[in-house]
Design a protein around this motif. Structure first.
Motif, PDB file in Angstrom:
ATOM      1  N   GLY A  70       0.819  -1.214   0.000  1.00 50.13           N
ATOM      2  CA  GLY A  70       0.000   0.000   0.000  1.00 50.13           C
ATOM      3  C   GLY A  70       0.841   1.246   0.000  1.00 50.13           C
ATOM      4  O   GLY A  70       0.618   2.168  -0.784  1.00 50.13           O
ATOM      5  N   SER A  71       1.851   1.295   0.877  1.00 49.03           N
ATOM      6  CA  SER A  71       2.725   2.463   0.935  1.00 49.03           C
ATOM      7  C   SER A  71       3.504   2.613  -0.354  1.00 49.03           C
ATOM      8  O   SER A  71       3.728   3.713  -0.842  1.00 49.03           O
ATOM      9  CB  SER A  71       3.684   2.324   2.117  1.00 49.03           C
ATOM     10  N   SER A  72       3.916   1.494  -0.921  1.00 50.02           N
ATOM     11  CA  SER A  72       4.664   1.526  -2.177  1.00 50.02           C
ATOM     12  C   SER A  72       3.839   2.154  -3.291  1.00 50.02           C
ATOM     13  O   SER A  72       4.317   2.982  -4.056  1.00 50.02           O
ATOM     14  CB  SER A  72       5.084   0.108  -2.575  1.00 50.02           C
ATOM     15  N   GLU A  73       2.564   1.753  -3.370  1.00 49.31           N
ATOM     16  CA  GLU A  73       1.688   2.293  -4.403  1.00 49.31           C
ATOM     17  C   GLU A  73       1.484   3.795  -4.224  1.00 49.31           C
ATOM     18  O   GLU A  73       1.556   4.563  -5.185  1.00 49.31           O
ATOM     19  CB  GLU A  73       0.338   1.581  -4.365  1.00 49.31           C
ATOM     20  N   LYS A  74       1.224   4.193  -2.998  1.00 52.66           N
ATOM     21  CA  LYS A  74       0.974   5.616  -2.752  1.00 52.66           C
ATOM     22  C   LYS A  74       2.216   6.457  -3.015  1.00 52.66           C
ATOM     23  O   LYS A  74       2.151   7.536  -3.615  1.00 52.66           O
ATOM     24  CB  LYS A  74       0.499   5.801  -1.319  1.00 52.66           C
ATOM     25  N   ALA A  75       3.353   5.945  -2.591  1.00 50.94           N
ATOM     26  CA  ALA A  75       4.589   6.704  -2.757  1.00 50.94           C
ATOM     27  C   ALA A  75       4.965   6.873  -4.215  1.00 50.94           C
ATOM     28  O   ALA A  75       5.512   7.891  -4.621  1.00 50.94           O
ATOM     29  CB  ALA A  75       5.719   6.015  -2.000  1.00 50.94           C
ATOM     30  N   SER A  76       4.665   5.871  -5.010  1.00 55.31           N
ATOM     31  CA  SER A  76       5.052   5.937  -6.420  1.00 55.31           C
ATOM     32  C   SER A  76       4.026   6.662  -7.269  1.00 55.31           C
ATOM     33  O   SER A  76       4.219   6.853  -8.468  1.00 55.31           O
ATOM     34  CB  SER A  76       5.245   4.514  -6.971  1.00 55.31           C
ATOM     35  N   GLY A  77       2.900   7.023  -6.665  1.00 52.77           N
ATOM     36  CA  GLY A  77       1.877   7.741  -7.417  1.00 52.77           C
ATOM     37  C   GLY A  77       1.107   6.869  -8.376  1.00 52.77           C
ATOM     38  O   GLY A  77       0.492   7.361  -9.313  1.00 52.77           O
ATOM     39  N   THR A  78       1.132   5.533  -8.153  1.00 53.11           N
ATOM     40  CA  THR A  78       0.475   4.621  -9.087  1.00 53.11           C
ATOM     41  C   THR A  78      -0.829   4.061  -8.543  1.00 53.11           C
ATOM     42  O   THR A  78      -1.401   3.155  -9.124  1.00 53.11           O
ATOM     43  CB  THR A  78       1.417   3.455  -9.431  1.00 53.11           C
ATOM     44  N   ALA A  79      -1.310   4.581  -7.417  1.00 49.70           N
ATOM     45  CA  ALA A  79      -2.564   4.083  -6.858  1.00 49.70           C
ATOM     46  C   ALA A  79      -3.710   4.308  -7.848  1.00 49.70           C
ATOM     47  O   ALA A  79      -3.775   5.313  -8.544  1.00 49.70           O
ATOM     48  CB  ALA A  79      -2.861   4.781  -5.537  1.00 49.70           C
ATOM     49  N   VAL A  80      -4.625   3.329  -7.913  1.00 48.17           N
ATOM     50  CA  VAL A  80      -5.783   3.387  -8.804  1.00 48.17           C
ATOM     51  C   VAL A  80      -6.954   3.947  -8.014  1.00 48.17           C
ATOM     52  O   VAL A  80      -7.263   3.461  -6.923  1.00 48.17           O
ATOM     53  CB  VAL A  80      -6.113   1.990  -9.345  1.00 48.17           C
ATOM     54  N   SER A  81      -7.622   4.949  -8.553  1.00 54.77           N
ATOM     55  CA  SER A  81      -8.704   5.576  -7.791  1.00 54.77           C
ATOM     56  C   SER A  81     -10.000   4.782  -7.878  1.00 54.77           C
ATOM     57  O   SER A  81     -10.718   4.641  -6.885  1.00 54.77           O
ATOM     58  CB  SER A  81      -8.929   7.012  -8.281  1.00 54.77           C
ATOM     59  N   ARG A  82     -10.342   4.260  -9.066  1.00 54.94           N
ATOM     60  CA  ARG A  82     -11.601   3.518  -9.233  1.00 54.94           C
ATOM     61  C   ARG A  82     -11.481   2.647 -10.479  1.00 54.94           C
ATOM     62  O   ARG A  82     -11.731   3.100 -11.598  1.00 54.94           O
ATOM     63  CB  ARG A  82     -12.769   4.489  -9.331  1.00 54.94           C
ATOM     64  N   LEU A  83     -11.149   1.390 -10.280  1.00 59.06           N
ATOM     65  CA  LEU A  83     -10.812   0.503 -11.396  1.00 59.06           C
ATOM     66  C   LEU A  83     -11.941   0.376 -12.403  1.00 59.06           C
ATOM     67  O   LEU A  83     -11.707   0.466 -13.618  1.00 59.06           O
ATOM     68  CB  LEU A  83     -10.434  -0.878 -10.850  1.00 59.06           C
ATOM     69  N   SER A  84     -13.143   0.160 -11.954  1.00 59.94           N
ATOM     70  CA  SER A  84     -14.240  -0.151 -12.868  1.00 59.94           C
ATOM     71  C   SER A  84     -14.566   0.996 -13.816  1.00 59.94           C
ATOM     72  O   SER A  84     -15.146   0.774 -14.884  1.00 59.94           O
ATOM     73  CB  SER A  84     -15.496  -0.544 -12.095  1.00 59.94           C
ATOM     74  N   ARG A  85     -14.194   2.223 -13.453  1.00 60.27           N
ATOM     75  CA  ARG A  85     -14.473   3.359 -14.335  1.00 60.27           C
ATOM     76  C   ARG A  85     -13.608   3.352 -15.593  1.00 60.27           C
ATOM     77  O   ARG A  85     -13.865   4.130 -16.518  1.00 60.27           O
ATOM     78  CB  ARG A  85     -14.262   4.659 -13.568  1.00 60.27           C
ATOM     79  N   LEU A  86     -12.619   2.488 -15.617  1.00 56.95           N
ATOM     80  CA  LEU A  86     -11.733   2.421 -16.782  1.00 56.95           C
ATOM     81  C   LEU A  86     -12.289   1.519 -17.880  1.00 56.95           C
ATOM     82  O   LEU A  86     -11.674   1.393 -18.939  1.00 56.95           O
ATOM     83  CB  LEU A  86     -10.354   1.916 -16.355  1.00 56.95           C
ATOM     84  N   ALA A  87     -13.434   0.880 -17.629  1.00 57.64           N
ATOM     85  CA  ALA A  87     -13.993  -0.054 -18.607  1.00 57.64           C
ATOM     86  C   ALA A  87     -15.463   0.235 -18.852  1.00 57.64           C
ATOM     87  O   ALA A  87     -16.179   0.689 -17.955  1.00 57.64           O
ATOM     88  CB  ALA A  87     -13.829  -1.489 -18.122  1.00 57.64           C
ATOM     89  N   LYS A  88     -15.922  -0.067 -20.059  1.00 60.24           N
ATOM     90  CA  LYS A  88     -17.328   0.061 -20.403  1.00 60.24           C
ATOM     91  C   LYS A  88     -18.053  -1.275 -20.269  1.00 60.24           C
ATOM     92  O   LYS A  88     -19.210  -1.400 -20.690  1.00 60.24           O
ATOM     93  CB  LYS A  88     -17.476   0.604 -21.827  1.00 60.24           C
ATOM     94  N   PHE A  89     -17.374  -2.258 -19.701  1.00 59.43           N
ATOM     95  CA  PHE A  89     -17.949  -3.574 -19.446  1.00 59.43           C
ATOM     96  C   PHE A  89     -17.752  -3.897 -17.967  1.00 59.43           C
ATOM     97  O   PHE A  89     -17.019  -3.191 -17.263  1.00 59.43           O
ATOM     98  CB  PHE A  89     -17.283  -4.632 -20.325  1.00 59.43           C
ATOM     99  N   PRO A  90     -18.395  -4.944 -17.450  1.00 56.90           N
ATOM    100  CA  PRO A  90     -18.272  -5.250 -16.024  1.00 56.90           C
ATOM    101  C   PRO A  90     -16.837  -5.592 -15.613  1.00 56.90           C
ATOM    102  O   PRO A  90     -16.151  -6.367 -16.280  1.00 56.90           O
ATOM    103  CB  PRO A  90     -19.192  -6.465 -15.845  1.00 56.90           C
ATOM    104  N   VAL A  91     -16.411  -5.007 -14.521  1.00 57.04           N
ATOM    105  CA  VAL A  91     -15.156  -5.363 -13.858  1.00 57.04           C
ATOM    106  C   VAL A  91     -15.558  -5.953 -12.517  1.00 57.04           C
ATOM    107  O   VAL A  91     -16.072  -5.233 -11.649  1.00 57.04           O
ATOM    108  CB  VAL A  91     -14.227  -4.152 -13.687  1.00 57.04           C
ATOM    109  N   GLY A  92     -15.371  -7.257 -12.373  1.00 54.27           N
ATOM    110  CA  GLY A  92     -15.985  -7.944 -11.256  1.00 54.27           C
ATOM    111  C   GLY A  92     -15.016  -8.596 -10.296  1.00 54.27           C
ATOM    112  O   GLY A  92     -13.805  -8.658 -10.522  1.00 54.27           O
ATOM    113  N   VAL A  93     -15.601  -9.119  -9.206  1.00 52.76           N
ATOM    114  CA  VAL A  93     -14.821  -9.821  -8.183  1.00 52.76           C
ATOM    115  C   VAL A  93     -15.730 -10.864  -7.540  1.00 52.76           C
ATOM    116  O   VAL A  93     -16.940 -10.664  -7.423  1.00 52.76           O
ATOM    117  CB  VAL A  93     -14.276  -8.835  -7.128  1.00 52.76           C
ATOM    118  N   SER A  94     -15.152 -11.982  -7.151  1.00 53.03           N
ATOM    119  CA  SER A  94     -15.917 -12.987  -6.420  1.00 53.03           C
ATOM    120  C   SER A  94     -15.778 -12.738  -4.926  1.00 53.03           C
ATOM    121  O   SER A  94     -14.738 -12.261  -4.453  1.00 53.03           O
ATOM    122  CB  SER A  94     -15.441 -14.399  -6.759  1.00 53.03           C
ATOM    123  N   LEU A  95     -16.833 -13.078  -4.185  1.00 50.14           N
ATOM    124  CA  LEU A  95     -16.877 -12.793  -2.753  1.00 50.14           C
ATOM    125  C   LEU A  95     -17.305 -14.022  -1.963  1.00 50.14           C
ATOM    126  O   LEU A  95     -18.104 -14.836  -2.431  1.00 50.14           O
ATOM    127  CB  LEU A  95     -17.859 -11.659  -2.455  1.00 50.14           C
TER     128      LEU A  95
END
Length: 361
Positions: free
Chosen positions: A7-32
């Protein structure tokens, strides 16, 4: 133990993703997982935050399988699935339902294992099973895995109890019966290793061609994509996707995970096991995730993209840890670490969706 603070690595490098699903026009899913299952989302605010932020579609890991929904011949239990559906709806997520028919011994209800009847009786019993469940969820779910894992590794149909009683007829009848009830949900055939096993892919292709010839109502193919860092190649994956695309069928990456260790590799068998997720390995995994998603974007036209689903939220929750690696060591196959902090792998998926170059930096 990750070996570094992802987590710290991602934040420090500026590569954190703000909202993954907004990058696609199709479903971006996860199993729970649900309820009393390990790593259930129910009472886990950190997991829920990751789900709500990054994913647009949910799949139940277990509670919509056969033995959960239809435990006895005249008994159906929708309580847990309905609660799961409510969670999805309340949070603006669609639901991919998994699965109407699956051969797994611990998921086939006991009454089916003991069912007495000829082929016609078996097909009638399965029709009632499919249509009762489809009726309950009609109009509420976006898609179904109608039949799961009906093809053997190495080709040919799996010699499941359903195949023993009906031959391959139960497969297409399940699609016909589901469509007769639910006119709108996408209907998928779902399987593993069809992106890598040439003979298995050929059996699938023959089945799909037969479906087309007989006007069986199938919407697409779910490629589970339980793959490895070094296998199969991106070109092999793309060629498999194209088999469905060439038949004008949707392609869904339905159960994606990429562990660092490959237990089938010569290195693993020789004792070369990665026991620490180093920064270099995390970035290599990021690149691999990116390459797979980019192959999907490059090979599957927009109208046939059924979506990309990752099989689990955080590394410790993965089925691979207990089932494939037998608790021999830790592994890190998913997009979030045990504290639900982003890993570089999440950025890899984001880069693949965005068409960016896939790098290990």
């Amino acid at each position: 133990m990750t070996g570094f603070d992802s987590g710290s690595s991602e934040k420090a490098s500026g590569t954190a993703v703000s909202r993954l699903s907004r990058l696609a026009k199709f479903p971006v899913g996860v199993s729970l997982s649900y309820g009393n299952e390990a790593f259930s989302y129910n009472n886990n605010p950190a997991q829920q935050a990751a789900i709500k932020t990054h994913f647009s579609q949910l799949t139940a890991g277990n509670i919509m399988k056969m033995s959960y929904l239809h435990p006895a011949r005249d008994t159906y239990n929708f309580t847990q699935a309905d609660d799961f559906l409510k969670f999805a709806k309340d949070n603006g997520k669609t639901l991919h339902a998994h699965t109407l028919i699956w051969h797994s011994d611990y998921q086939v209800p006991a009454f089916m294992k003991n069912y007495q009847g000829d082929k016609a009786a078996w097909l009638a019993m399965l029709k009632t099973h499919v249509q009762t469940i489809a009726t309950h969820f009609s109009g509420k779910v976006a898609s179904w895995d109608v039949v799961n894992e009906a093809i053997n590794d190495g080709g040919g149909y799996r010699n499941s109890i359903f195949y023993q009683k009906t031959g391959a007829d139960y497969i297409e009848q399940a699609f016909i019966n589901a469509r007769a009830i639910d006119k709108k949900a996408d209907l998928y055939y779902n399987d593993y290793n069809i992106e890598a096993d040439t003979a298995k892919l050929q059996t699938l292709t023959n089945m799909l061609d037969g479906f087309k010839a007989r006007s069986v109502p199938i919407s697409g193919v779910g490629f589970q994509m339980h793959i490895f860092m070094d296998y199969p190649s991106v070109s092999t994956i793309s060629a498999a996707f194209k088999r469905a695309v060439d038949r004008n069928l949707k392609v869904k990456i339905s159960e994606l995970d990429i562990p660092i260790n490959n237990p089938f590799s010569a290195q693993y068998k020789a004792g070369d096991i990665k026991r620490e997720l180093t920064p270099a390995l995390a970035l290599a995994q990021k690149k691999r995730y990116c390459e797979v998603v980019k192959a999907y974007m490059d090979t599957v036209p927009a109208k046939l993209r059924g979506g990309v689903t990752v099989w689990g939220v955080s590394d410790p929750s993965s089925w691979l840890i207990a089932d494939l690696f037998k608790n021999a060591h830790a592994d890190w196959p998913l997009l979030f670490d045990g504290g639900y902090q982003q890993k570089p792998a999440l950025r890899g998926v984001a880069d693949g969706l965005s068409g960016k170059a896939c790098t290990n930096t």
